[in-house]
Design a protein around this motif. Structure first.
Motif, PDB file in Angstrom:
ATOM      1  N   ASP A   1       4.200   2.248   5.559  1.00 37.94           N
ATOM      2  CA  ASP A   1       5.221   1.204   5.740  1.00 37.94           C
ATOM      3  C   ASP A   1       6.636   1.764   5.554  1.00 37.94           C
ATOM      4  O   ASP A   1       7.611   1.085   5.852  1.00 37.94           O
ATOM      5  CB  ASP A   1       4.965   0.040   4.773  1.00 37.94           C
ATOM      6  N   ASN A   2       6.731   2.999   5.079  1.00 35.46           N
ATOM      7  CA  ASN A   2       8.042   3.588   4.810  1.00 35.46           C
ATOM      8  C   ASN A   2       8.458   4.658   5.806  1.00 35.46           C
ATOM      9  O   ASN A   2       9.475   5.322   5.611  1.00 35.46           O
ATOM     10  CB  ASN A   2       8.032   4.215   3.409  1.00 35.46           C
TER      11      ASN A   2
ATOM     12  N   VAL B   1      -0.085   4.593  -5.895  1.00 36.56           N
ATOM     13  CA  VAL B   1      -0.098   6.016  -6.268  1.00 36.56           C
ATOM     14  C   VAL B   1      -1.006   6.845  -5.363  1.00 36.56           C
ATOM     15  O   VAL B   1      -0.867   8.065  -5.309  1.00 36.56           O
ATOM     16  CB  VAL B   1      -0.449   6.238  -7.758  1.00 36.56           C
ATOM     17  N   SER B   2      -1.911   6.177  -4.643  1.00 35.24           N
ATOM     18  CA  SER B   2      -2.726   6.951  -3.702  1.00 35.24           C
ATOM     19  C   SER B   2      -1.917   7.325  -2.466  1.00 35.24           C
ATOM     20  O   SER B   2      -2.222   8.292  -1.783  1.00 35.24           O
ATOM     21  CB  SER B   2      -3.983   6.174  -3.298  1.00 35.24           C
ATOM     22  N   GLY B   3      -0.854   6.564  -2.182  1.00 42.62           N
ATOM     23  CA  GLY B   3      -0.014   6.878  -1.033  1.00 42.62           C
ATOM     24  C   GLY B   3       1.017   7.940  -1.341  1.00 42.62           C
ATOM     25  O   GLY B   3       1.094   8.955  -0.659  1.00 42.62           O
TER      26      GLY B   3
ATOM     27  N   GLU C   1      -1.975   6.406   4.920  1.00 35.64           N
ATOM     28  CA  GLU C   1      -2.348   5.066   5.399  1.00 35.64           C
ATOM     29  C   GLU C   1      -2.562   4.177   4.169  1.00 35.64           C
ATOM     30  O   GLU C   1      -2.191   4.555   3.062  1.00 35.64           O
ATOM     31  CB  GLU C   1      -3.604   5.177   6.258  1.00 35.64           C
ATOM     32  N   TYR C   2      -3.167   3.025   4.368  1.00 38.02           N
ATOM     33  CA  TYR C   2      -3.308   2.089   3.251  1.00 38.02           C
ATOM     34  C   TYR C   2      -4.651   2.211   2.549  1.00 38.02           C
ATOM     35  O   TYR C   2      -5.674   2.474   3.167  1.00 38.02           O
ATOM     36  CB  TYR C   2      -3.173   0.650   3.742  1.00 38.02           C
TER      37      TYR C   2
ATOM     38  N   ASN D   1       0.214  10.433  14.471  1.00 37.80           N
ATOM     39  CA  ASN D   1       0.622   9.026  14.435  1.00 37.80           C
ATOM     40  C   ASN D   1       2.042   8.866  13.908  1.00 37.80           C
ATOM     41  O   ASN D   1       2.795   8.000  14.357  1.00 37.80           O
ATOM     42  CB  ASN D   1      -0.376   8.192  13.613  1.00 37.80           C
ATOM     43  N   VAL D   2       2.435   9.722  12.967  1.00 34.45           N
ATOM     44  CA  VAL D   2       3.780   9.632  12.393  1.00 34.45           C
ATOM     45  C   VAL D   2       4.815  10.017  13.446  1.00 34.45           C
ATOM     46  O   VAL D   2       5.841   9.350  13.614  1.00 34.45           O
ATOM     47  CB  VAL D   2       3.913  10.546  11.156  1.00 34.45           C
ATOM     48  N   LEU D   3       4.526  11.078  14.173  1.00 36.46           N
ATOM     49  CA  LEU D   3       5.455  11.554  15.185  1.00 36.46           C
ATOM     50  C   LEU D   3       5.599  10.533  16.330  1.00 36.46           C
ATOM     51  O   LEU D   3       6.703  10.210  16.772  1.00 36.46           O
ATOM     52  CB  LEU D   3       4.965  12.902  15.728  1.00 36.46           C
TER      53      LEU D   3
END
Ligand SMILES: [Zn+2]
Length: 600
Positions: A301-302, A22-24, A343-344, A212-214
């Protein structure tokens, strides 16, 4: 005002969710949606439980129940957990509704017609002793990527990579241990290379994404291969083509169906709202939804599913890849405005792991602590742009030092003093405001632009930091002004002015904190003598499937009510409520108790 879609990752219904999950996806999307609504946008926030695929089938087999029964169990648990956190979904549904099946099949057919889904002969496993198809989940072997010795035919649980059974080293049937035989079989593939160019052009127009996503998404485009979207499996959405529809052994792959949930849930929401076309205001690339925005929230991860696969499906369905084509009956559909990935979160320095008991489930957390205490931790110290560690010591410190001693204490002492001396919001002395009074009021008012802008750009950690700065300024003001020393009758007008200013700033700070701390924001609103809904909350409703399937629980709510993103002047003379603490101070012993639970 514009239409804003908050598309939240779909939790997988094979167990309860822990606070890392739920934090993600959970809390950050809710903070964003609540703020956007308060700022006057028309927000649609949708998600649901992801219920197909091998892991649920395997676990159902192990538990001696049907996959549907297993999904029912965890769908309910997850709905209740998200409700407990106050996550304001317009619709939280599930992937086993008939509406979802129909929308998935419509997208499949549209892409198939346009040539972006193609049949391909591959090697599938059969059992040599029975001659029957051996579904992926019944094959086990060594992962060709990481060497893990119990990888499944479709996925390695150790490294997370998707696999093909034929690539496993030393594959074995989990039913009887025999070595499967691989024979030619037909499956459908998503032709990603035909969509690579349109995806690249689209990614080039994306501004403001987390870098980082891009970067990660662009790199994925360099090596796009056709990707299987059907599997040998019985639990999933049937393939909507002649000769395939009634086959019990072939299903659409779970990731393909789950990602379409954003669209199917929006359509379900519209159908339930009484205006079945209303979803178009968030989705249609022409007409009603042309100027809408869409934000997708998930853990890192998604990313691939949201920045490459989902836009590829939308483009293929709209007829926009290198094979061209025509949009299906839903029309041309909007691609994501932004993919917002977290992030994690780790726990006490280790990866969350249900099997190794390095975990705290949302439910267990909410039995012992308040939802806003967790929401505060996630917003202030969560894995927004770096992997972050949850420790009980840090949770305790943030709760006691920041929430209780900072914000809670400001509210408590100001309301108590005003209630005791005036019984109401005190008036401002006709002599007027001092420079210090004006400065504090201005700081609070300025917070609306600063905090709002940061939340709008997904800088929630900084945003809550700015809101808490207003709280700190107000605490400093009270210490300096020391209204408790102004006991003489002659000093009372000045005491009233100070408390009026303090309460006004508390009201403003409370609005700034409402997206983050909706439960306590409602309480503070009431302590200040406010009535009605300040921070609307989701409700659980048991509903019938719209197309004749079994009933199920949804999360929904009326979020048209509640505070706006603006300073509201407090009226002198408004009665104050009886003061009571808003936050619970935690005993330091909880740290050892929780660590002992982890070690059990
Ligand atoms: Zn592996």
């Amino acid at each position: 005002m514009s239409h804003v879609l908050a598309a939240v990752a779909w939790p997988y219904a094979n167990g309860p969710r822990h606070i890392g999950h739920v934090s993600g996806f959970g809390v950050p999307s809710d903070v964003f949606a609540r703020y956007m609504r308060m700022a006057g946008h028309d927000v649609l926030m949708v998600s649901g439980t992801d219920e197909h695929g091998t892991p649920i089938q395997v676990q159902a087999d192990a538990d001696g129940v049907t996959p549907r029964e297993l999904a029912d169990r965890y769908n309910r648990v997850i709905v209740e957990d998200l409700h407990g956190l106050g996550l304001s979904y317009d619709l939280f549904t599930r992937t086993t509704t008939r509406n979802h099946y129909a929308v998935v099949q419509e997208l499949f057919e549209g892409m198939y017609r346009n040539g972006y889904i193609v049949p391909k002969t591959t090697m599938g496993a059969i059992s040599p002793s029975t001659g029957r198809t051996l579904p992926d989940r019944y094959i086990e072997g060594t992962c060709p990527i990481c060497g893990y010795d119990s990888a499944r035919g479709d996925q390695c649980d150790n490294c997370g990579n998707q696999l093909d059974p034929i690539d496993l080293i030393d594959p074995k049937s989990r039913i009887n241990g025999e070595t499967p035989k691989f024979v030619e079989t037909e499956h459908f593939f998503l032709d990603l290379p035909a969509l690579a160019e349109v995806l690249r052009q689209w990614l080039d127009t994306r501004d403001g994404w987390r870098p980082n996503v891009l970067r990660f998404s662009r790199n994925l485009l360099d090596d796009l291969q056709p990707r299987a979207i059907t599997r040998d499996l019985e639990w999933g959405v049937p393939i909507p083509l002649e000769g395939w529809r009634d086959r019990p052994d072939k299903r659409i792959y779970v990731w393909f169906d789950a990602v379409i949930g954003y669209l199917s849930a929006s359509i379900e929401w519209a159908r339930r709202s009484g205006d079945p076309e209303a979803w178009r205001k968030w989705w249609s690339a022409d007409g009603a939804g042309k100027d809408s925005q869409s934000y997708y929230f998930m853990g890192k991860d998604n990313i691939v599913f949201h920045s490459v696969i989902w836009p590829a499906l939308l483009s293929g369905y709209s007829g926009e890849g290198s094979r061209d084509g025509q949009p299906g009956e839903l029309g041309r559909l909007n691609l994501p405005t932004e993919v917002v990935s977290s992030e994690y979160l780790t726990m006490e320095g280790r990866k969350f792991s249900s099997s190794r008991k390095v975990v705290i489930y949302v439910r267990d957390f909410l039995e012992r602590y308040d939802a806003d205490a967790l929401r505060y931790f996630i917003a202030a110290a969560g894995p927004e742009s770096n992997d972050t560690d949850f420790t009980w010591a840090e949770f305790l410190r943030r709760n006691n030092d920041e929430l209780v001693a900072g914000w809670g204490n400001l509210v408590n002492r100001s309301v108590s003093m005003a209630a005791k001396n005036f019984g109401a919001i005190p008036p401002v002395d006709p002599a007027g405001l001092t420079e210090a009074d004006e400065a504090l009021l201005a700081t609070a008012r300025a917070g609306f632009a600063v905090v709002g802008d940061l939340i709008g750009r997904h800088r929630q950690k900084q945003a809550i930091g700015e809101a808490m700065k207003v709280v700190a300024e107000a605490n400093r003001y009270l210490s300096e002004q020391a209204p408790w020393k102004l006991k003489d009758e002659a000093d009372k007008p000045r005491m009233g002015t100070i408390l009026h200013v303090a309460l006004q700033v508390i009201s403003d700070a409370n609005t700034l904190l409402t997206p983050f701390l909706p439960h306590s924001a409602q309480q503070v609103h009431e302590l200040l003598g406010g009535t009605g809904v300040h921070a609307p909350m989701p409700v659980i409703e048991q509903v019938d499937d719209l197309d004749g399937g079994p009933a199920y629980p949804i999360l929904t709510g009326d979020y048209t009510v509640g505070a706006r993103w603006e300073s509201v002047s407090l009226e002198a003379g408004r009665p104050l409520a009886v003061p009571k603490p808003v936050f619970r101070k935690l005993d330091p012993s909880i740290v050892d108790e929780e660590l002992a639970r982890l070690a059990e």
